[in-house]
Motif scaffolding. Structure first.
Motif, PDB file in Angstrom:
ATOM      1  N   PHE A 125       0.850  -1.185   0.000  1.00  0.00           N
ATOM      2  CA  PHE A 125       0.000   0.000   0.000  1.00  0.00           C
ATOM      3  C   PHE A 125       0.890   1.242   0.000  1.00  0.00           C
ATOM      4  CE2 PHE A 125      -3.014  -3.075   1.131  1.00  0.00           C
ATOM      5  CZ  PHE A 125      -4.287  -2.546   1.307  1.00  0.00           C
ATOM      6  N   GLU A 172     -11.921  -0.048  -2.207  1.00  0.00           N
ATOM      7  CA  GLU A 172     -10.799   0.024  -1.264  1.00  0.00           C
ATOM      8  C   GLU A 172     -11.067  -0.764   0.018  1.00  0.00           C
ATOM      9  OE1 GLU A 172      -8.482   1.174  -2.864  1.00  0.00           O
ATOM     10  OE2 GLU A 172      -9.304   2.653  -4.231  1.00  0.00           O
ATOM     11  N   THR A 200      -9.777   4.380   7.851  1.00  0.00           N
ATOM     12  CA  THR A 200      -8.643   3.469   8.010  1.00  0.00           C
ATOM     13  C   THR A 200      -8.648   2.826   9.386  1.00  0.00           C
ATOM     14  OG1 THR A 200      -7.278   4.712   6.435  1.00  0.00           O
ATOM     15  CG2 THR A 200      -6.122   3.309   8.012  1.00  0.00           C
ATOM     16  N   ASN A 258     -10.576  10.092   6.002  1.00  0.00           N
ATOM     17  CA  ASN A 258      -9.712   8.986   5.573  1.00  0.00           C
ATOM     18  C   ASN A 258      -9.104   8.261   6.768  1.00  0.00           C
ATOM     19  OD1 ASN A 258     -10.001   9.122   2.789  1.00  0.00           O
ATOM     20  ND2 ASN A 258      -8.434  10.673   2.556  1.00  0.00           N
ATOM     21  N   GLU A 287      -7.568   3.914   2.218  1.00  0.00           N
ATOM     22  CA  GLU A 287      -8.269   4.468   1.054  1.00  0.00           C
ATOM     23  C   GLU A 287      -7.331   4.876  -0.082  1.00  0.00           C
ATOM     24  OE1 GLU A 287     -11.379   4.888   0.194  1.00  0.00           O
ATOM     25  OE2 GLU A 287     -12.453   4.259   1.983  1.00  0.00           O
ATOM     26  N   THR A 288      -6.045   4.660   0.053  1.00  0.00           N
ATOM     27  CA  THR A 288      -5.109   5.060  -0.984  1.00  0.00           C
ATOM     28  C   THR A 288      -5.405   4.399  -2.323  1.00  0.00           C
ATOM     29  OG1 THR A 288      -2.761   5.135  -1.596  1.00  0.00           O
ATOM     30  CG2 THR A 288      -3.485   3.227  -0.320  1.00  0.00           C
ATOM     31  N   CYS A 289      -5.148   5.131  -3.402  1.00  0.00           N
ATOM     32  CA  CYS A 289      -5.256   4.542  -4.744  1.00  0.00           C
ATOM     33  C   CYS A 289      -4.137   3.537  -4.981  1.00  0.00           C
ATOM     34  CB  CYS A 289      -5.195   5.643  -5.797  1.00  0.00           C
ATOM     35  SG  CYS A 289      -4.848   5.057  -7.473  1.00  0.00           S
ATOM     36  N   LYS A 294      -2.163   0.731  -4.652  1.00  0.00           N
ATOM     37  CA  LYS A 294      -2.061  -0.602  -4.060  1.00  0.00           C
ATOM     38  C   LYS A 294      -1.448  -1.498  -5.120  1.00  0.00           C
ATOM     39  CE  LYS A 294      -6.170  -0.297  -1.047  1.00  0.00           C
ATOM     40  NZ  LYS A 294      -6.590   1.103  -1.332  1.00  0.00           N
ATOM     41  N   THR A 324      -9.300  -4.501   0.835  1.00  0.00           N
ATOM     42  CA  THR A 324      -8.486  -4.564   2.049  1.00  0.00           C
ATOM     43  C   THR A 324      -8.978  -5.659   2.976  1.00  0.00           C
ATOM     44  OG1 THR A 324      -8.021  -2.183   1.880  1.00  0.00           O
ATOM     45  CG2 THR A 324      -7.616  -3.239   4.012  1.00  0.00           C
TER      46      THR A 324
END
Length: 240
Positions: free
Chosen positions: A123, A187, A148, A144, A163-165, A167, A191
């Motif tokens: 990530f 997301e 998380t 965010n 939530e990061t793009c 991955k 996960t």
């Protein structure tokens, strides 16, 4: 370790103004050990000139390994990712938004723990001290971090940015997961499902972030935040 090709999946919806810029940046990146790049663009029935922009770019750059897939109806970002992932042929796959919020120069940052033989999934965290961060929305950052934390409570991971793009997955792993969310629920769903894979090795690295305003084309909103909460509960408690 066998890592010869990276599949880069780009979901695109109304990104005609910028998609050529992100493709230029991807093309300019030299990956570690001369890893080959495979770019898979999934147009999710855009209503602007995204199709024409991609076709013009591909015609002007026939040497680049770009595959273009078109959804005839709009299905959502998650659905575009499902399509792109299914077509990936690289050893590893990374998600890349079509806007300019994430910098492809940092692919090698995510690749590094894989090259060291430590990771199956990496990530890219916007909260671990990447090089640059555009200062934008306070409540987005709080949201965010809350999402998380809520995700971590159920997955027992200690991520800082679920939530990061960015991955990066070993391709057989992500292709083996049955994904259902068609919008921004991808997301928390991915996960939750990755966290339950036996002996999975998940790493997190710091990346930069160049956020957009809504006037510049940002699409996610407060409704997607509530959907993320629903997905965290659904895929960790009720749909395992």
């Amino acid at each position: 370790m066998n890592f010869q090709k990276l599949s880069i999946v780009i979901p695109a919806y109304n990104e005609g103004a910028t998609i050529h810029l992100i493709l230029d940046r991807i093309a300019a990146v030299k990956l570690l050990n001369d890893i080959e790049k495979e770019v898979i663009i999934v147009n999710d029935c855009s209503r602007d000139n995204t199709v024409e922009a991609v076709q013009a770019y591909m015609s002007a750059h026939p040497d680049q390994n770009i595959r273009f897939i078109n959804h005839e109806v709009n299905k959502g970002k998650g659905a575009a990712l499902h399509t792109g992932i299914a077509h990936a042929t690289g050893d590893y796959t990374i998600i890349q938004d079509a806007d300019l919020e994430y910098d492809p120069e940092e692919y090698n940052v995510l690749i590094h723990p894989i090259f060291r033989g430590n990771a199956d999934v990496v990530f890219g965290s916007r909260f671990l001290g990447g090089n640059s961060h555009r200062i934008l929305f306070f409540w987005h950052s709080i949201g965010n971090k809350f999402l998380t934390m809520l995700s971590n409570m159920f997955t027992n991971l200690n991520l800082t940015d679920m939530e990061t793009c960015y991955k990066m997955f070993r391709t057989p792993i992500i292709q083996s997961i049955k994904l259902k969310e068609n919008r921004f629920g991808f997301e928390p769903e991915v996960t939750a499902k990755v966290s339950r894979i036996k002996d999975i090795r998940i790493y997190e690295v710091g990346i930069s972030y160049y956020g957009r305003t809504y006037a510049e084309g940002k699409k996610i909103n407060w409704k997607d935040g509530f959907r993320a909460i629903y997905c965290i509960l659904k895929y960790n408690l009720f749909s395992r």
